[in-house]
Design an enzyme around this catalytic site. Structure first.
Site, PDB file in Angstrom:
ATOM      1  N   GLU A   1      40.253  46.211  35.845  1.00 20.46           N
ATOM      2  CA  GLU A   1      39.290  46.481  36.919  1.00 20.46           C
ATOM      3  C   GLU A   1      39.976  47.172  38.095  1.00 20.46           C
ATOM      4  O   GLU A   1      41.011  46.697  38.603  1.00 20.46           O
ATOM      5  CB  GLU A   1      38.628  45.168  37.390  1.00 20.46           C
ATOM      6  CG  GLU A   1      37.654  45.407  38.545  1.00 20.46           C
ATOM      7  CD  GLU A   1      36.684  44.255  38.811  1.00 20.46           C
ATOM      8  OE1 GLU A   1      36.666  43.285  38.034  1.00 20.46           O
ATOM      9  OE2 GLU A   1      35.933  44.355  39.802  1.00 20.46           O
TER      10      GLU A   1
ATOM     11  N   ASP B   1      30.955  35.909  36.120  1.00 25.10           N
ATOM     12  CA  ASP B   1      30.841  35.072  37.316  1.00 25.10           C
ATOM     13  C   ASP B   1      30.380  35.912  38.510  1.00 25.10           C
ATOM     14  O   ASP B   1      30.133  35.381  39.594  1.00 25.10           O
ATOM     15  CB  ASP B   1      32.149  34.327  37.607  1.00 25.10           C
ATOM     16  CG  ASP B   1      33.286  35.262  37.965  1.00 25.10           C
ATOM     17  OD1 ASP B   1      33.138  36.492  37.821  1.00 25.10           O
ATOM     18  OD2 ASP B   1      34.348  34.748  38.396  1.00 25.10           O
ATOM     19  N   SER B   2      30.217  37.221  38.298  1.00 25.14           N
ATOM     20  CA  SER B   2      29.543  38.069  39.294  1.00 25.14           C
ATOM     21  C   SER B   2      28.140  37.518  39.561  1.00 25.14           C
ATOM     22  O   SER B   2      27.522  37.854  40.577  1.00 25.14           O
ATOM     23  CB  SER B   2      29.468  39.518  38.805  1.00 25.14           C
ATOM     24  OG  SER B   2      29.010  39.576  37.472  1.00 25.14           O
TER      25      SER B   2
ATOM     26  N   ASP C   1      32.059  33.757  31.025  1.00 25.54           N
ATOM     27  CA  ASP C   1      33.125  33.953  32.017  1.00 25.54           C
ATOM     28  C   ASP C   1      33.526  32.597  32.587  1.00 25.54           C
ATOM     29  O   ASP C   1      32.668  31.818  33.023  1.00 25.54           O
ATOM     30  CB  ASP C   1      32.579  34.846  33.145  1.00 25.54           C
ATOM     31  CG  ASP C   1      33.651  35.698  33.787  1.00 25.54           C
ATOM     32  OD1 ASP C   1      34.819  35.633  33.352  1.00 25.54           O
ATOM     33  OD2 ASP C   1      33.309  36.459  34.719  1.00 25.54           O
TER      34      ASP C   1
HETATM   35  O1  KIV Z   1      32.024  38.829  36.483  1.00 29.77           O
HETATM   36  C1  KIV Z   1      31.939  40.015  36.139  1.00 29.77           C
HETATM   37  O2  KIV Z   1      30.857  40.628  36.154  1.00 29.77           O
HETATM   38  C2  KIV Z   1      33.149  40.681  35.689  1.00 29.77           C
HETATM   39  C3  KIV Z   1      33.069  42.135  35.366  1.00 29.77           C
HETATM   40  C4  KIV Z   1      33.008  42.945  36.589  1.00 29.77           C
HETATM   41  C5  KIV Z   1      34.170  42.558  34.462  1.00 29.77           C
HETATM   42  O3  KIV Z   1      34.161  40.070  35.607  1.00 29.77           O
END
Ligand code: KIV
Length: 294
Positions: free
Chosen positions: A192, A54-55, A93
């Protein structure tokens, strides 16, 4: 010359292989990706896990946090990545708001990421009440990765994008949370922004692999965000990022060069254009003359 291994693909990596890798002491490589070419490149480079994180909200969609991205957007991006990545396990995610309400909501939306997005497994953030979500998803025969420490979806509550588990009490809570998530059926836990010593002790205590991001070398694997690793933006990256390329700079230079070539007449050249048989060209010119006459 490139030292990059080329070709993995072929059969999908079996999920149990991850625990076997941990048992053998083989490190697990995970990276994020948000489109088909990135999925294909990560596959060819031989990574085990691709997270459609979700980044994406921040690095792809221009939001200030991960909170606004919707399930529909995550399904769209996941679908694209799974078209490109064949061998790595693709993790969908679960975005903020898609699993907090109830176990039923979590299972329903995990199923959407699998069926509509083509994800192999899913990931969600948090412990506490989220342990029950992990259990419900795992009991529905969907692989689920947990994520504790700095959980960006709750950054406001945590007081910002800050390292977690830096007091004995906070570290012990992370340790207990990790064990509870394993017991609930998670196949792996992302740690994290956690002190390296704490992440090491958690990794040693768990049978399932830990994947670290800003959590030191004692984790069973590592994850980095595609844009961080490749330098796809200018400016400061988080402390835990290692940049393996400066692609934003290369893109900026290339686009500026293209603009200069267009303005200066250096592009396109003859090699970039299509020819026409001479007799057709002559007929075309004659047609234009007769049109202009009347
Ligand atoms: O959304 C994402 O990219 C993440 C990673 C940083 C683990 O959750």
């Amino acid at each position: 010359m490139s030292t990059r291994p080329k070709t993995p693909a072929a059969g999908k990596l079996p999920l149990p292989e991850l625990a076997q890798m941990k048992a053998r002491g083989d490190k697990i490589v995970m990276i994020t990706a948000y489109d088909a070419p990135a999925g294909r490149l990560a596959d060819e480079a031989g990574v085990e896990l691709i997270l459609v994180g979700d980044s994406a909200a921040m690095v792809m969609l221009g939001h200030e946090s991960t909170v606004p991205v919707t399930l529909e957007e995550m399904i769209f991006l996941t679908r694209a990545v799974t078209r490109g990545a064949k061998r790595p396990l693709v993790i969908g995610d679960m975005p903020f708001g898609s699993y907090e309400v109830s176990d039923e909501q979590a299972v329903g939306n995990a199923i959407r990421l699998i069926k509509e997005g083509g994800a192999d497994v899913v990931k969600l953030e948090g412990a506490g009440r989220m342990v029950s979500r992990v259990r419900a998803i795992a009991e529905s025969n969907i692989g689920v990765m947990a994520h504790i420490g700095l959980t960006p979806q709750s950054a406001t509550k945590l007081g910002g994008f800050k390292a977690q588990g830096r007091t004995a009490d906070a570290a012990l809570k992370l340790y207990d949370d990790a064990l509870a998530l394993q017991e609930a059926g998670a196949f792996s836990v992302v740690l994290e922004a956690v002190p390296a010593e704490v992440a090491s002790r958690i990794s040693a205590a768990l049978e399932i692999p830990t994947i670290g991001i800003g959590a030191g070398a004692g984790c069973d694997g590592q994850v980095l965000v595609w844009h961080d690793l490749l330098g796809l933006y200018a400016g400061r990256a988080p402390r835990f990022v290692k940049r393996y390329a400066e692609i934003a700079e290369a893109i900026g230079d290339a686009v500026a060069q293209y603009a200069g070539d267009v303005r200066g007449g250096a592009f396109p050249e003859d090699v970039h254009t299509y020819a026409m048989p001479e007799d057709e060209l002559a007929a075309f010119e004659a047609g234009l003359v007769s049109r202009s006459r009347g």
